[in-house]
Design a protein around this motif. Structure first.
Motif, PDB file in Angstrom:
ATOM      1  N   LYS A   9      20.331   7.985  53.601  1.00 26.48           N
ATOM      2  CA  LYS A   9      20.479   7.365  52.069  1.00 26.48           C
ATOM      3  C   LYS A   9      19.144   8.292  50.813  1.00 26.48           C
ATOM      4  O   LYS A   9      18.350   8.308  51.388  1.00 26.48           O
ATOM      5  CB  LYS A   9      20.276   6.234  51.497  1.00 26.48           C
ATOM      6  CG  LYS A   9      21.662   5.303  52.036  1.00 26.48           C
ATOM      7  CD  LYS A   9      20.805   3.649  52.220  1.00 26.48           C
ATOM      8  CE  LYS A   9      22.624   2.827  52.744  1.00 26.48           C
ATOM      9  NZ  LYS A   9      22.112   1.803  53.418  1.00 26.48           N
ATOM     10  N   GLU A  30      18.804   5.626  46.377  1.00 23.57           N
ATOM     11  CA  GLU A  30      19.981   4.401  46.736  1.00 23.57           C
ATOM     12  C   GLU A  30      18.803   3.102  47.507  1.00 23.57           C
ATOM     13  O   GLU A  30      18.803   2.227  47.360  1.00 23.57           O
ATOM     14  CB  GLU A  30      21.041   4.539  47.921  1.00 23.57           C
ATOM     15  CG  GLU A  30      21.542   5.637  47.603  1.00 23.57           C
ATOM     16  CD  GLU A  30      22.378   6.662  48.214  1.00 23.57           C
ATOM     17  OE1 GLU A  30      24.054   7.118  47.637  1.00 23.57           O
ATOM     18  OE2 GLU A  30      22.086   6.721  48.754  1.00 23.57           O
ATOM     19  N   LEU A  31      17.912   3.707  48.173  1.00 19.79           N
ATOM     20  CA  LEU A  31      17.066   2.784  49.035  1.00 19.79           C
ATOM     21  C   LEU A  31      16.473   1.721  48.357  1.00 19.79           C
ATOM     22  O   LEU A  31      16.009   0.641  48.035  1.00 19.79           O
ATOM     23  CB  LEU A  31      15.912   3.281  49.891  1.00 19.79           C
ATOM     24  CG  LEU A  31      16.535   4.176  51.187  1.00 19.79           C
ATOM     25  CD1 LEU A  31      15.350   5.422  51.559  1.00 19.79           C
ATOM     26  CD2 LEU A  31      17.294   3.346  52.084  1.00 19.79           C
ATOM     27  N   LYS A  32      16.080   2.001  46.799  1.00 26.87           N
ATOM     28  CA  LYS A  32      15.194   1.804  45.725  1.00 26.87           C
ATOM     29  C   LYS A  32      16.189   0.248  45.384  1.00 26.87           C
ATOM     30  O   LYS A  32      15.477  -1.276  44.707  1.00 26.87           O
ATOM     31  CB  LYS A  32      14.033   2.333  44.707  1.00 26.87           C
ATOM     32  CG  LYS A  32      13.420   1.201  44.154  1.00 26.87           C
ATOM     33  CD  LYS A  32      13.048   2.328  42.703  1.00 26.87           C
ATOM     34  CE  LYS A  32      12.085   1.914  41.955  1.00 26.87           C
ATOM     35  NZ  LYS A  32      11.448   2.469  41.127  1.00 26.87           N
ATOM     36  N   GLU A  69      18.986  -0.774  46.802  1.00 28.52           N
ATOM     37  CA  GLU A  69      18.837  -2.132  47.465  1.00 28.52           C
ATOM     38  C   GLU A  69      17.403  -2.857  47.669  1.00 28.52           C
ATOM     39  O   GLU A  69      18.236  -4.270  47.657  1.00 28.52           O
ATOM     40  CB  GLU A  69      19.316  -1.259  49.311  1.00 28.52           C
ATOM     41  CG  GLU A  69      20.987  -0.091  49.306  1.00 28.52           C
ATOM     42  CD  GLU A  69      21.173   0.182  50.410  1.00 28.52           C
ATOM     43  OE1 GLU A  69      20.262  -0.377  51.242  1.00 28.52           O
ATOM     44  OE2 GLU A  69      21.791   0.939  51.267  1.00 28.52           O
ATOM     45  N   GLN A  70      16.210  -1.967  47.620  1.00 25.50           N
ATOM     46  CA  GLN A  70      15.465  -3.154  48.010  1.00 25.50           C
ATOM     47  C   GLN A  70      15.810  -3.949  46.629  1.00 25.50           C
ATOM     48  O   GLN A  70      14.940  -4.868  47.237  1.00 25.50           O
ATOM     49  CB  GLN A  70      13.756  -2.244  47.988  1.00 25.50           C
ATOM     50  CG  GLN A  70      14.037  -1.393  49.509  1.00 25.50           C
ATOM     51  CD  GLN A  70      12.395  -0.534  49.336  1.00 25.50           C
ATOM     52  OE1 GLN A  70      12.021  -0.700  48.120  1.00 25.50           O
ATOM     53  NE2 GLN A  70      12.661  -0.637  50.733  1.00 25.50           N
ATOM     54  N   LEU A  95      18.273  -5.300  44.849  1.00 25.66           N
ATOM     55  CA  LEU A  95      18.828  -5.919  44.968  1.00 25.66           C
ATOM     56  C   LEU A  95      18.362  -6.928  45.673  1.00 25.66           C
ATOM     57  O   LEU A  95      18.354  -8.896  45.688  1.00 25.66           O
ATOM     58  CB  LEU A  95      20.583  -5.347  45.110  1.00 25.66           C
ATOM     59  CG  LEU A  95      21.561  -6.288  45.337  1.00 25.66           C
ATOM     60  CD1 LEU A  95      22.209  -6.783  43.609  1.00 25.66           C
ATOM     61  CD2 LEU A  95      22.836  -5.273  45.906  1.00 25.66           C
ATOM     62  N   LYS A  96      18.756  -6.556  46.678  1.00 29.04           N
ATOM     63  CA  LYS A  96      17.842  -7.855  47.911  1.00 29.04           C
ATOM     64  C   LYS A  96      16.667  -8.439  47.600  1.00 29.04           C
ATOM     65  O   LYS A  96      16.685  -9.698  47.279  1.00 29.04           O
ATOM     66  CB  LYS A  96      17.458  -7.616  49.163  1.00 29.04           C
ATOM     67  CG  LYS A  96      16.840  -8.199  50.347  1.00 29.04           C
ATOM     68  CD  LYS A  96      16.354  -7.225  51.172  1.00 29.04           C
ATOM     69  CE  LYS A  96      15.599  -8.357  52.424  1.00 29.04           C
ATOM     70  NZ  LYS A  96      14.308  -7.429  53.875  1.00 29.04           N
TER      71      LYS A  96
END
Length: 173
Positions: free
Chosen positions: A24, A28-30, A32-33, A35-36
């Protein structure tokens, strides 16, 4: 020799290509974080059990004041809301020699939660011992928040801070 080397290079690239596709990117990682964090904040507000910790105060007609120490809070719960915030501004009908801050404990009434794409707004009214407080809490999905307190006996004041889950000691009480 160069043909064999170029074929070997192409094969090596093709074999490594699927491995790169599975990793990723930072973006994309940012995402996801974020969204979490958004899901955590939404769940916290929906539970109606959270703590607002004030970091800055803005009195009506005044300038922004940084608050020392992280001791100023609003503990919001469906059954009992506790508040201990400093007050800077004009007081209209307050006992002489009082504690000077906005301190109350009571049951929140008329609690309304409004959600939008970037924030959640919580409106509530709490009757304290000597006053009635209207609370307007704007919570952004990164955890930052703004609280506006309006009462009958004092000028309106706003606080900036963060919203967090209550500590385990607070939940047991």
């Amino acid at each position: 020799m160069s043909v064999k080397l170029s074929i070997l290079f192409v094969l090596a690239c093709l074999l490594n290509f699927p491995a790169f596709a599975q990793e990723k990117t930072k973006k994309e990682l940012k995402a996801e974080q974020e969204l979490k964090k958004q899901k955590e904040i939404e769940a916290l507000i929906d539970s109606k059990n959270f703590v607002f910790e004030a970091q800055k105060a803005t009195p009506q007609g005044g300038r922004l004041l940084n608050l020392d120490y992280n001791t100023y809070f609003l503990k919001f719960n469906e059954t009992n809301t506790t508040c201990d915030l400093p007050f800077f501004g004009r007081a209209y009908n307050v006992a002489y020699g009082g504690d000077g801050g906005i301190k109350f404990e009571g049951i929140p009434e008329n609690t309304r939660i409004e959600k939008s794409k970037k924030k959640i707004i919580v409106r509530s009214t709490v009757k304290g011992k000597n006053d009635v407080y209207d609370l307007l809490l704007t919570v952004f999905f990164n955890g930052d928040a703004s609280l506006s307190v309006t009462s009958n006996n004092r000028a309106p004041i706003s606080y900036d801070g963060v919203v967090e889950a209550p500590k385990t000691d607070d939940v047991k009480k």
